[in-house]
Enzyme design. Structure first.
Site, PDB file in Angstrom:
ATOM      1  N   LYS A   1      10.508   0.057   4.773  1.00  0.00           N
ATOM      2  CA  LYS A   1      11.376  -0.261   4.018  1.00  0.00           C
ATOM      3  C   LYS A   1      12.346   1.073   4.145  1.00  0.00           C
ATOM      4  O   LYS A   1      12.239   2.070   4.137  1.00  0.00           O
ATOM      5  CB  LYS A   1      10.829  -0.387   2.472  1.00  0.00           C
ATOM      6  CG  LYS A   1      10.509  -1.719   2.238  1.00  0.00           C
ATOM      7  CD  LYS A   1      10.082  -2.071   0.679  1.00  0.00           C
ATOM      8  CE  LYS A   1       9.320  -3.392   0.722  1.00  0.00           C
ATOM      9  NZ  LYS A   1       8.811  -3.605  -0.789  1.00  0.00           N
TER      10      LYS A   1
ATOM     11  N   GLU B   1      -0.720  -0.298  10.340  1.00  0.00           N
ATOM     12  CA  GLU B   1      -0.511  -0.757   8.959  1.00  0.00           C
ATOM     13  C   GLU B   1       0.676  -2.037   8.765  1.00  0.00           C
ATOM     14  O   GLU B   1       1.518  -2.247  10.202  1.00  0.00           O
ATOM     15  CB  GLU B   1       0.635   0.214   8.191  1.00  0.00           C
ATOM     16  CG  GLU B   1      -0.412   1.044   7.290  1.00  0.00           C
ATOM     17  CD  GLU B   1      -0.682   0.285   5.976  1.00  0.00           C
ATOM     18  OE1 GLU B   1      -0.512  -0.986   6.039  1.00  0.00           O
ATOM     19  OE2 GLU B   1      -0.772   1.029   4.909  1.00  0.00           O
TER      20      GLU B   1
ATOM     21  N   PHE C   1      11.202  -7.074  -1.864  1.00  0.00           N
ATOM     22  CA  PHE C   1       9.533  -7.456  -1.786  1.00  0.00           C
ATOM     23  C   PHE C   1       9.270  -8.413  -0.604  1.00  0.00           C
ATOM     24  O   PHE C   1      10.106  -9.705  -0.995  1.00  0.00           O
ATOM     25  CB  PHE C   1       9.095  -7.715  -3.355  1.00  0.00           C
ATOM     26  CG  PHE C   1       7.335  -7.850  -3.196  1.00  0.00           C
ATOM     27  CD1 PHE C   1       6.818  -6.626  -3.156  1.00  0.00           C
ATOM     28  CD2 PHE C   1       6.863  -8.897  -2.960  1.00  0.00           C
ATOM     29  CE1 PHE C   1       5.316  -6.819  -3.489  1.00  0.00           C
ATOM     30  CE2 PHE C   1       5.527  -8.952  -3.065  1.00  0.00           C
ATOM     31  CZ  PHE C   1       4.755  -7.627  -2.990  1.00  0.00           C
ATOM     32  N   VAL C   2       8.515  -8.217   0.052  1.00  0.00           N
ATOM     33  CA  VAL C   2       8.498  -9.417   1.073  1.00  0.00           C
ATOM     34  C   VAL C   2       7.096  -9.843   1.324  1.00  0.00           C
ATOM     35  O   VAL C   2       6.093  -9.094   0.724  1.00  0.00           O
ATOM     36  CB  VAL C   2       8.797  -8.853   2.584  1.00  0.00           C
ATOM     37  CG1 VAL C   2      10.386  -8.876   2.536  1.00  0.00           C
ATOM     38  CG2 VAL C   2       8.182  -7.725   2.949  1.00  0.00           C
TER      39      VAL C   2
ATOM     40  N   ARG D   1      -0.360 -14.775   2.373  1.00  0.00           N
ATOM     41  CA  ARG D   1      -0.608 -13.917   3.559  1.00  0.00           C
ATOM     42  C   ARG D   1      -0.529 -14.658   5.043  1.00  0.00           C
ATOM     43  O   ARG D   1      -0.389 -14.062   5.979  1.00  0.00           O
ATOM     44  CB  ARG D   1      -1.930 -12.994   3.362  1.00  0.00           C
ATOM     45  CG  ARG D   1      -1.989 -12.152   2.363  1.00  0.00           C
ATOM     46  CD  ARG D   1      -3.660 -11.673   2.463  1.00  0.00           C
ATOM     47  NE  ARG D   1      -3.943 -10.713   1.347  1.00  0.00           N
ATOM     48  CZ  ARG D   1      -3.528  -9.534   1.118  1.00  0.00           C
ATOM     49  NH1 ARG D   1      -2.711  -8.627   1.934  1.00  0.00           N
ATOM     50  NH2 ARG D   1      -3.862  -9.057   0.050  1.00  0.00           N
TER      51      ARG D   1
ATOM     52  N   ASP E   1       1.077 -10.001   0.971  1.00  0.00           N
ATOM     53  CA  ASP E   1       0.708 -11.025  -0.232  1.00  0.00           C
ATOM     54  C   ASP E   1       1.618 -10.799  -1.203  1.00  0.00           C
ATOM     55  O   ASP E   1       2.251  -9.470  -1.577  1.00  0.00           O
ATOM     56  CB  ASP E   1      -0.630 -10.647  -0.545  1.00  0.00           C
ATOM     57  CG  ASP E   1      -1.127  -9.321  -1.483  1.00  0.00           C
ATOM     58  OD1 ASP E   1      -0.614  -8.352  -0.756  1.00  0.00           O
ATOM     59  OD2 ASP E   1      -1.214  -9.335  -2.550  1.00  0.00           O
TER      60      ASP E   1
ATOM     61  N   ASP F   1       6.188   1.368   2.363  1.00  0.00           N
ATOM     62  CA  ASP F   1       6.980   1.606   1.568  1.00  0.00           C
ATOM     63  C   ASP F   1       7.461   2.854   0.894  1.00  0.00           C
ATOM     64  O   ASP F   1       8.278   3.612   1.653  1.00  0.00           O
ATOM     65  CB  ASP F   1       6.701   0.605   0.437  1.00  0.00           C
ATOM     66  CG  ASP F   1       7.628   0.336  -0.724  1.00  0.00           C
ATOM     67  OD1 ASP F   1       8.700   0.860  -0.524  1.00  0.00           O
ATOM     68  OD2 ASP F   1       7.205  -0.345  -1.600  1.00  0.00           O
TER      69      ASP F   1
ATOM     70  N   GLY G   1      -3.819  -6.194   4.228  1.00  0.00           N
ATOM     71  CA  GLY G   1      -2.411  -6.564   4.949  1.00  0.00           C
ATOM     72  C   GLY G   1      -2.526  -6.416   6.323  1.00  0.00           C
ATOM     73  O   GLY G   1      -1.454  -7.357   6.860  1.00  0.00           O
TER      74      GLY G   1
HETATM   75  P1  IMP Z   1       3.318   2.506   0.075  1.00  0.00           P
HETATM   76  O1  IMP Z   1       2.181   3.508  -0.259  1.00  0.00           O
HETATM   77  O2  IMP Z   1       4.295   2.536  -0.975  1.00  0.00           O
HETATM   78  O3  IMP Z   1       3.793   2.864   1.378  1.00  0.00           O
HETATM   79  O4  IMP Z   1       2.854   0.936  -0.075  1.00  0.00           O
HETATM   80  C1  IMP Z   1       2.275   0.525   1.123  1.00  0.00           C
HETATM   81  C2  IMP Z   1       1.410  -0.615   0.858  1.00  0.00           C
HETATM   82  O5  IMP Z   1       1.941  -1.377  -0.503  1.00  0.00           O
HETATM   83  C3  IMP Z   1       1.518  -1.616   1.780  1.00  0.00           C
HETATM   84  O6  IMP Z   1       0.021  -1.391   2.687  1.00  0.00           O
HETATM   85  C4  IMP Z   1       1.384  -3.048   0.964  1.00  0.00           C
HETATM   86  O7  IMP Z   1       0.112  -3.521   0.625  1.00  0.00           O
HETATM   87  C5  IMP Z   1       2.042  -2.894  -0.313  1.00  0.00           C
HETATM   88  N1  IMP Z   1       3.487  -3.261  -0.118  1.00  0.00           N
HETATM   89  C6  IMP Z   1       4.558  -2.243  -0.062  1.00  0.00           C
HETATM   90  N2  IMP Z   1       5.897  -3.192  -0.234  1.00  0.00           N
HETATM   91  C7  IMP Z   1       5.235  -4.348   0.005  1.00  0.00           C
HETATM   92  C8  IMP Z   1       5.986  -5.816  -0.018  1.00  0.00           C
HETATM   93  O8  IMP Z   1       7.075  -5.996   0.074  1.00  0.00           O
HETATM   94  N3  IMP Z   1       5.179  -6.837   0.155  1.00  0.00           N
HETATM   95  C9  IMP Z   1       3.945  -6.950  -0.192  1.00  0.00           C
HETATM   96  N4  IMP Z   1       3.139  -5.702   0.054  1.00  0.00           N
HETATM   97  C10 IMP Z   1       3.843  -4.415  -0.045  1.00  0.00           C
HETATM   98 MG    MG Z   2      -0.866  -5.675  -0.983  1.00  0.00          MG
END
Ligand code: IMP
Ligand code: MG
Length: 178
Positions: free
Chosen positions: A128, A96, A149-150, A162, A156, A100, A41
């Protein structure tokens, strides 16, 4: 592309990255900066942000994947590609795309801290709203977005989108398809 709706334009992203790059340039002057991008990402954020950093910076990458469903993180992270070099004594800045739940970042920080970097900070283009399951100190934050979700700018949906030059939401009929 018709399947998406722009949330943050390319111009807004570039202005924000320029601002973040200036802050990083100030903060790391005279230090031993190593920018670490989290694949896949962060590859676009890393490339565009780095060109706003006016310092002799070095780069490395890590690739991680989290187990579990495609659009949610379980908190269990698997390292698919580790850093090429040791980071002991280095000033490490993790880059990063989006935070999320924060679980991926939490795991990475814990892992990297054991390698004794001189400093370890985080830069994230997106965060987020209200969802962080773990307390995280993000030194350089781009935009805070609603819980949607973006895609685009490195992010992606099933490995697609991407390359969009902006951040967009997927139209619901698209997100339902898989
Ligand atoms: P976390 O561990 O929940 O903070 O998630 C982080 C990872 O989830 C990011 O590095 C992304 O790869 C993926 N991710 C989280 N939210 C999104 C979204 O809205 N779109 C696409 N990928 C996401
Ligand atoms: Mg991903």
């Amino acid at each position: 592309m018709e399947v998406t709706k722009v949330m943050i334009s390319a111009e807004e992203i570039d202005a924000k990255l320029a601002e973040m790059g200036r802050a990083i340039t100030e903060d790391y002057r005279g230090e031993d900066l190593l920018m670490v991008g989290i694949l896949k990402g962060a590859f676009i954020v890393m490339a565009d942000l780095a060109r706003h950093v006016d310092l002799p910076v070095e780069f490395d990458f890590m690739a991680v994947s989290s187990y579990g469903a495609a659009t949610k993180t379980s908190g269990v992270v698997r390292i698919l590609k580790d850093l090429d070099h040791e980071i002991e004594g280095r000033d490490v800045l993790l880059v990063e795309d989006i935070v999320d739940s924060g679980l991926t970042l939490h795991y990475l920080l814990k892992n990297l801290r054991t390698r004794k970097p001189a400093s370890l900070e985080v830069c994230a283009l997106l965060q987020k709203e209200g969802l962080q399951k773990v307390e995280l100190d993000i030194r350089y934050e781009g935009f805070t977005i609603p819980e949607e979700f973006v895609v685009g700018y490195g992010l992606d949906f099933a490995e697609r989108y991407r390359n969009l030059p902006y951040i967009a939401t997927l139209k619901p009929e698209m997100a339902r398809e898989t």
